[in-house]
Scaffold this active site. Structure first.
Site, mmCIF file in Angstrom:
data_model
loop_
_atom_site.group_PDB
_atom_site.id
_atom_site.type_symbol
_atom_site.label_atom_id
_atom_site.label_comp_id
_atom_site.label_asym_id
_atom_site.label_seq_id
_atom_site.Cartn_x
_atom_site.Cartn_y
_atom_site.Cartn_z
ATOM 1 N N HIS A 42 3.981 -105.526 -22.907
ATOM 2 C CA HIS A 42 4.709 -106.629 -22.046
ATOM 3 C C HIS A 42 3.899 -107.290 -20.870
ATOM 4 O O HIS A 42 4.502 -107.513 -19.894
ATOM 5 C CB HIS A 42 5.893 -105.919 -21.486
ATOM 6 N N HIS A 48 13.995 -109.174 -22.611
ATOM 7 C CA HIS A 48 14.091 -107.687 -22.719
ATOM 8 C C HIS A 48 15.492 -107.231 -22.392
ATOM 9 O O HIS A 48 15.590 -106.009 -22.053
ATOM 10 C CB HIS A 48 13.045 -107.216 -22.107
ATOM 11 N N GLU A 50 14.589 -107.622 -29.085
ATOM 12 C CA GLU A 50 13.578 -108.363 -28.708
ATOM 13 C C GLU A 50 12.917 -109.374 -29.741
ATOM 14 O O GLU A 50 12.132 -108.873 -30.668
ATOM 15 C CB GLU A 50 12.560 -107.555 -27.955
HETATM 16 C C1 GLA Z 1 9.612 -102.278 -25.768
HETATM 17 C C2 GLA Z 1 8.693 -101.477 -26.364
HETATM 18 C C3 GLA Z 1 9.322 -100.102 -26.163
HETATM 19 C C4 GLA Z 1 9.314 -99.721 -24.482
HETATM 20 C C5 GLA Z 1 10.277 -100.727 -24.143
HETATM 21 C C6 GLA Z 1 10.433 -100.857 -22.662
HETATM 22 O O1 GLA Z 1 10.874 -102.406 -26.497
HETATM 23 O O2 GLA Z 1 8.651 -101.428 -27.712
HETATM 24 O O3 GLA Z 1 8.308 -98.952 -26.571
HETATM 25 O O4 GLA Z 1 8.141 -99.926 -24.098
HETATM 26 O O5 GLA Z 1 9.918 -101.896 -24.405
HETATM 27 O O6 GLA Z 1 10.491 -99.474 -22.045
#
Ligand code: GLA
Length: 376
Positions: free
Chosen positions: A132, A202, A341
């Site tokens: 991210h 997100h 996402e």
């Molecule tokens: C995304 C990732 C997860 C986790 C979340 C945040 O969805 O794929 O593994 O890191 O973000 O906690």
């Protein structure tokens, strides 16, 4: 900003950003102004003619709340998050509630990729991997407020070398709340050098209302015949695997919890569903395609997700553990929210067979995702 002590940062942001003061106007709520480097932070509410409300801030370009009616017209906030900036800043865990993540949503293996023969090393923040956007991703930045109101336009200019990425990259995100209870998110970006980009939103949803238990009984439909299995670090193996006859088959719709504890190696590595599904669509046609539909039986609330992206990360809050408490004052339980996402596939910079996330100077990155709410 990076050198500002956290406590001062939190105080300034708290002063700058009073979520509880959002006033429900279609226009931004009268400026909640800050001072010093945070003078530009504001929070405001968009409201449509059905009474649906969308809370937004230019801190992390976050969605702060989404208030939608159930089948009886009773409104609830269906997105997870806090009601003060200090919580967003100081929480001991930061699950990216509501934020735009970038430059790269999801993981890049070992934080490395090669472009034009040069290897770039990104910040690593998820064991050996980059997640991210790194340590100080777009979710933790103050975005420029280009236009307040409906639509709201936010921009973040990421410096050349930031978190290890090449090129100065400018990302504009436009949030529109329509009278059809749609949240439309448009992304547009340019760069000064070849780089990789994969921004997404997100937001965690719980269609019963945030803090109202788990999402395991939500009925999820994913418009995908295939998904991208991962290794122990949640990096795709590179294969596109059929969901048929696996717990990953959501094509007909089923409660999220039905197969989540099944004995399957991919559920073990993900701690549940935390994978990228390959949306059934014509690749690269730039059109909106259905990614997901979610229905919550007790309230009748329904959300559909359409996107121009090739994939969707369905993450069901496996890392939430009851230690964070949201606006409702209730703890966010494990699997107390899910994310959809919309994205290019994880680790695309290192996966020759995946659709490319490369952006070159002179080209314009464009992407759109629409979350639509209804009830039955
Ligand atoms: C995304 C990732 C997860 C986790 C979340 C945040 O969805 O794929 O593994 O890191 O973000 O906690």
């Amino acid at each position: 900003m990076m050198n500002t002590p956290r406590s001062i940062l939190a105080l300034l942001l708290l002063a700058a950003f009073g979520l509880s003061q959002a006033n429900g106007d279609t226009k931004p709520s009268a400026a909640i102004t800050g001072s010093g480097p945070f003078a530009d932070i504001s929070h405001f509410t968009l409201r449509n003619d059905k009474g649906m409300e969308l809370g937004l801030t230019n801190y992390g370009a976050m969605i702060t709340f989404i208030r939608v009616p159930d089948r009886n017209g009773v409104f609830a906030d269906v997105s997870l998050g806090y009601d003060s900036a200090s919580e967003y800043i100081n929480a001991n865990k930061k699950p990216y509630f509501g934020a735009i993540v970038g430059r790269y949503g999801n993981r890049i293996a070992k934080g490395k990729f090669t472009l034009e023969g040069k290897e770039y090393t990104l910040a690593t923040n998820n064991n050996e991997n980059h997640l991210h956007g790194g340590v100080f991703g777009f979710d933790k930045r103050v975005w420029e407020m280009v236009q307040a109101g409906n639509p709201t336009i936010l921009r973040y200019v990421s410096q050349d070398g930031e978190e290890g990425y090449p090129g100065e990259m400018s990302l504009t995100v436009t949030y529109t709340l329509t009278d059809d209870n749609e949240i439309v998110i448009d992304y547009e970006a340019t760069t000064t050098k070849p780089t990789h980009l994969n921004p997404t939103n997100h937001t965690y949803f719980n269609l019963k209302g945030e803090g109202q238990g788990t999402i395991l009984d939500h009925v999820m439909t994913l418009n995908a015949n295939r998904y991208t299995p991962v290794d122990a670090g949640l990096i795709p193996t590179g294969k596109l695997v059929k969901v048929a006859n696996t717990p990953f088959d959501f094509r007909k719709g089923k409660p999220i919890g039905r197969d989540i504890e099944k004995n399957h190696d991919q559920l073990k590595v993900g701690g549940g569903f935390d994978h990228n599904w390959v949306i059934n669509r014509k690749p690269g046609d730039g059109k909106l395609a259905l990614a997901a539909r979610v229905e919550e039986p007790s309230s009748g609330r329904i959300m559909t997700v359409h996107t121009t992206e090739p994939g969707v990360q369905f993450y069901c809050g496996n890392f939430l553990d009851g230690t964070l408490t949201g606006r409702s004052e209730n703890a966010y339980l494990r699997r107390g929210g899910f994310c959809l996402e919309t994205q290019h596939f994880p680790d695309s910079p290192n996966q020759a067979n995946f659709p490319s996330t490369r952006l070159d100077p002179g080209d314009v990155f464009e992407s759109t995702t629409v979350y639509t709410f209804s009830a039955k």
